[in-house]
Design a protein around this motif. Structure first.
Motif, mmCIF file in Angstrom:
data_model
loop_
_atom_site.group_PDB
_atom_site.id
_atom_site.type_symbol
_atom_site.label_atom_id
_atom_site.label_comp_id
_atom_site.label_asym_id
_atom_site.label_seq_id
_atom_site.Cartn_x
_atom_site.Cartn_y
_atom_site.Cartn_z
ATOM 1 N N ALA A 200 63.444 12.282 36.404
ATOM 2 C CA ALA A 200 64.061 11.152 35.714
ATOM 3 C C ALA A 200 64.394 11.486 34.266
ATOM 4 C CB ALA A 200 63.127 9.944 35.771
ATOM 5 N N ASN A 201 63.613 12.393 33.668
ATOM 6 C CA ASN A 201 63.802 12.706 32.250
ATOM 7 C C ASN A 201 64.365 14.104 32.008
ATOM 8 O OD1 ASN A 201 62.655 10.211 31.325
ATOM 9 N ND2 ASN A 201 60.634 11.033 31.871
ATOM 10 N N GLY A 202 64.769 14.783 33.059
ATOM 11 C CA GLY A 202 65.300 16.123 32.888
ATOM 12 C C GLY A 202 65.112 16.961 34.137
ATOM 13 N N CYS A 203 64.163 17.901 34.067
ATOM 14 C CA CYS A 203 63.894 18.720 35.246
ATOM 15 C C CYS A 203 62.489 19.321 35.171
ATOM 16 C CB CYS A 203 64.930 19.842 35.398
ATOM 17 S SG CYS A 203 64.933 21.077 34.070
ATOM 18 N N HIS A 204 62.017 19.767 36.315
ATOM 19 C CA HIS A 204 60.701 20.403 36.439
ATOM 20 C C HIS A 204 60.918 21.845 36.873
ATOM 21 C CE1 HIS A 204 56.357 20.619 37.210
ATOM 22 N NE2 HIS A 204 56.661 21.312 38.294
ATOM 23 N N LEU A 205 60.389 22.773 36.094
ATOM 24 C CA LEU A 205 60.544 24.200 36.379
ATOM 25 C C LEU A 205 59.233 24.789 36.867
ATOM 26 C CD1 LEU A 205 62.014 26.980 36.213
ATOM 27 C CD2 LEU A 205 61.259 27.094 33.821
ATOM 28 N N THR A 206 59.295 25.488 37.992
ATOM 29 C CA THR A 206 58.165 26.282 38.472
ATOM 30 C C THR A 206 58.566 27.749 38.396
ATOM 31 O OG1 THR A 206 57.429 24.547 39.992
ATOM 32 C CG2 THR A 206 56.639 26.784 40.423
ATOM 33 N N TRP A 207 57.781 28.517 37.664
ATOM 34 C CA TRP A 207 58.057 29.941 37.473
ATOM 35 C C TRP A 207 56.937 30.733 38.141
ATOM 36 C CZ3 TRP A 207 55.223 33.264 33.900
ATOM 37 C CH2 TRP A 207 55.725 34.576 33.871
ATOM 38 N N ILE A 208 57.328 31.666 38.997
ATOM 39 C CA ILE A 208 56.355 32.500 39.704
ATOM 40 C C ILE A 208 56.637 33.965 39.401
ATOM 41 C CG2 ILE A 208 55.375 33.142 41.946
ATOM 42 C CD1 ILE A 208 56.442 30.470 43.043
ATOM 43 N N MET A 209 55.622 34.678 38.960
ATOM 44 C CA MET A 209 55.716 36.123 38.805
ATOM 45 C C MET A 209 54.802 36.743 39.849
ATOM 46 S SD MET A 209 55.266 38.581 35.491
ATOM 47 C CE MET A 209 53.524 38.265 35.266
ATOM 48 N N ALA A 210 55.362 37.576 40.714
ATOM 49 C CA ALA A 210 54.618 38.173 41.816
ATOM 50 C C ALA A 210 54.650 39.681 41.683
ATOM 51 C CB ALA A 210 55.224 37.748 43.155
ATOM 52 N N MET A 211 53.522 40.325 41.929
ATOM 53 C CA MET A 211 53.493 41.773 41.760
ATOM 54 C C MET A 211 52.474 42.446 42.663
ATOM 55 S SD MET A 211 51.580 42.266 38.128
ATOM 56 C CE MET A 211 52.718 41.122 37.364
ATOM 57 N N LYS A 212 52.721 43.704 42.855
ATOM 58 C CA LYS A 212 51.805 44.582 43.575
ATOM 59 C C LYS A 212 51.639 45.835 42.723
ATOM 60 C CE LYS A 212 51.481 47.349 47.829
ATOM 61 N NZ LYS A 212 52.205 47.712 49.087
ATOM 62 N N PRO A 213 50.460 46.037 42.130
ATOM 63 C CA PRO A 213 50.250 47.233 41.314
ATOM 64 C C PRO A 213 50.334 48.496 42.165
ATOM 65 C CG PRO A 213 48.546 45.582 40.917
ATOM 66 C CD PRO A 213 49.288 45.150 42.138
ATOM 67 N N ASN A 214 50.643 49.592 41.518
ATOM 68 C CA ASN A 214 50.798 50.852 42.227
ATOM 69 C C ASN A 214 49.463 51.584 42.295
ATOM 70 O OD1 ASN A 214 51.936 52.993 43.570
ATOM 71 N ND2 ASN A 214 52.817 53.934 41.737
ATOM 72 N N GLY A 215 48.764 51.401 43.401
ATOM 73 C CA GLY A 215 47.523 52.125 43.639
ATOM 74 C C GLY A 215 46.386 51.696 42.727
ATOM 75 N N LEU A 216 45.350 52.496 42.715
ATOM 76 C CA LEU A 216 44.148 52.191 41.948
ATOM 77 C C LEU A 216 44.425 52.146 40.460
ATOM 78 C CD1 LEU A 216 41.104 51.681 42.003
ATOM 79 C CD2 LEU A 216 40.761 54.159 41.910
ATOM 80 N N ALA A 217 45.267 53.042 39.993
ATOM 81 C CA ALA A 217 45.557 53.083 38.557
ATOM 82 C C ALA A 217 46.235 51.794 38.096
ATOM 83 C CB ALA A 217 46.430 54.288 38.235
ATOM 84 N N GLY A 218 47.161 51.281 38.925
ATOM 85 C CA GLY A 218 47.828 50.042 38.563
ATOM 86 C C GLY A 218 46.880 48.861 38.538
ATOM 87 N N ARG A 219 45.990 48.783 39.525
ATOM 88 C CA ARG A 219 45.009 47.689 39.548
ATOM 89 C C ARG A 219 44.036 47.817 38.390
ATOM 90 N NH1 ARG A 219 45.437 48.902 45.084
ATOM 91 N NH2 ARG A 219 43.525 50.151 45.069
ATOM 92 N N PHE A 220 43.666 49.033 38.072
ATOM 93 C CA PHE A 220 42.759 49.246 36.952
ATOM 94 C C PHE A 220 43.398 48.755 35.652
ATOM 95 C CE2 PHE A 220 41.011 51.755 33.467
ATOM 96 C CZ PHE A 220 39.648 51.573 33.663
ATOM 97 N N GLY A 221 44.699 49.004 35.509
ATOM 98 C CA GLY A 221 45.390 48.562 34.316
ATOM 99 C C GLY A 221 45.409 47.054 34.173
ATOM 100 N N LEU A 222 45.353 46.341 35.306
ATOM 101 C CA LEU A 222 45.349 44.886 35.250
ATOM 102 C C LEU A 222 43.989 44.305 34.887
ATOM 103 C CD1 LEU A 222 47.524 43.778 38.308
ATOM 104 C CD2 LEU A 222 47.919 43.224 35.919
ATOM 105 N N PHE A 223 42.923 44.886 35.462
ATOM 106 C CA PHE A 223 41.656 44.181 35.404
ATOM 107 C C PHE A 223 40.465 44.907 34.775
ATOM 108 C CE2 PHE A 223 43.996 42.112 38.826
ATOM 109 C CZ PHE A 223 43.927 40.800 38.382
ATOM 110 N N ALA A 224 40.443 46.200 34.729
ATOM 111 C CA ALA A 224 39.207 46.884 34.322
ATOM 112 C C ALA A 224 38.811 46.587 32.887
ATOM 113 C CB ALA A 224 39.372 48.390 34.508
ATOM 114 N N GLY A 225 37.607 46.130 32.737
ATOM 115 C CA GLY A 225 37.005 45.992 31.421
ATOM 116 C C GLY A 225 37.577 44.904 30.541
ATOM 117 N N ARG A 226 38.294 43.928 31.070
ATOM 118 C CA ARG A 226 38.894 42.872 30.255
ATOM 119 C C ARG A 226 38.238 41.532 30.556
ATOM 120 N NH1 ARG A 226 41.589 46.394 26.976
ATOM 121 N NH2 ARG A 226 43.104 47.611 28.131
#
Length: 202
Positions: free
Chosen positions: A117-143
């Protein structure tokens, strides 16, 4: 030209089944037509997505499924994209076909727009698959976990540290994690300078 690494040619369903998905929603006081005009304008992206420095269309108009473009990002990262959905005023989605970073096996974004009613509703999705163990480590290790999803004040101060003005470019930390520019300190004790690029002499 920097070396390109091939990414998986995922279909539109990847945005809903990817191993890592980041979803954000917002209500906007503009029409779907106005929002889509911004999303379709290559010059607008660097203004609202701070990690992006340049967007270049690499296929002719009209835009649609199969349209391609190249996106340059801070840190020297480049992604070659192909659109999976192009529904004017309703939806656009794209994937990486190639990237200059080897940390990404598959990547896609989806922008879904619904009128309100007042404009619009935006849904933004970012989807990814890291490349192997190194990619997953870059996302989560130690943070600290929350620092992955929301940029903490300590992390934002790193970007504005006096004499540095580097790292933590994006409001969404996952970009910096992937591209090697993420810093997530438990504490920040250095000097920081406030940004001045938003100050306009009126």
């Amino acid at each position: 030209m920097a070396k390109r690494h091939a990414c998986e040619r995922v279909d539109i369903g990847f945005v809903d089944r990817a191993p890592y998905r980041f979803v954000s929603t917002v209500d906007l006081a503009i029409t779907p037509e106005q929002l889509f005009e911004v999303l379709a304008d290559e010059t607008s992206w660097p203004h609202w997505a701070s990690v992006i420095t340049k967007v270049t269309w690499t296929s002719p108009e009209p835009r649609g499924v199969g349209t391609t473009r190249t996106v340059d990002m801070r840190g020297g990262i480049t992604g070659d994209e192909e659109f999976l959905a192009w529904e004017p005023f309703t939806r656009m989605a794209f994937r990486f076909n190639e990237s200059t970073t080897s940390a990404i096996a598959a990547f896609a974004e989806d922008y879904r727009v619904v009128p309100t009613a007042n404009g619009c509703h935006l849904t933004w999705i970012m989807a990814m698959k890291p490349n192997g163990l190194a990619g997953r480590f870059g996302l989560f290790a130690g943070r600290p976990v929350m620092g992955f999803v929301f940029q903490r004040p300590e992390s934002h101060c790193v970007h504005h540290q006096e004499g540095v003005h580097s790292f933590n470019y994006s409001d969404l930390p996952v970009w910096d994690m992937l591209f090697g520019t993420f810093r997530n300190p438990r504490r920040f004790e250095a000097r920081a300078r406030p940004p001045t690029d938003h100050l306009i002499d009126r």
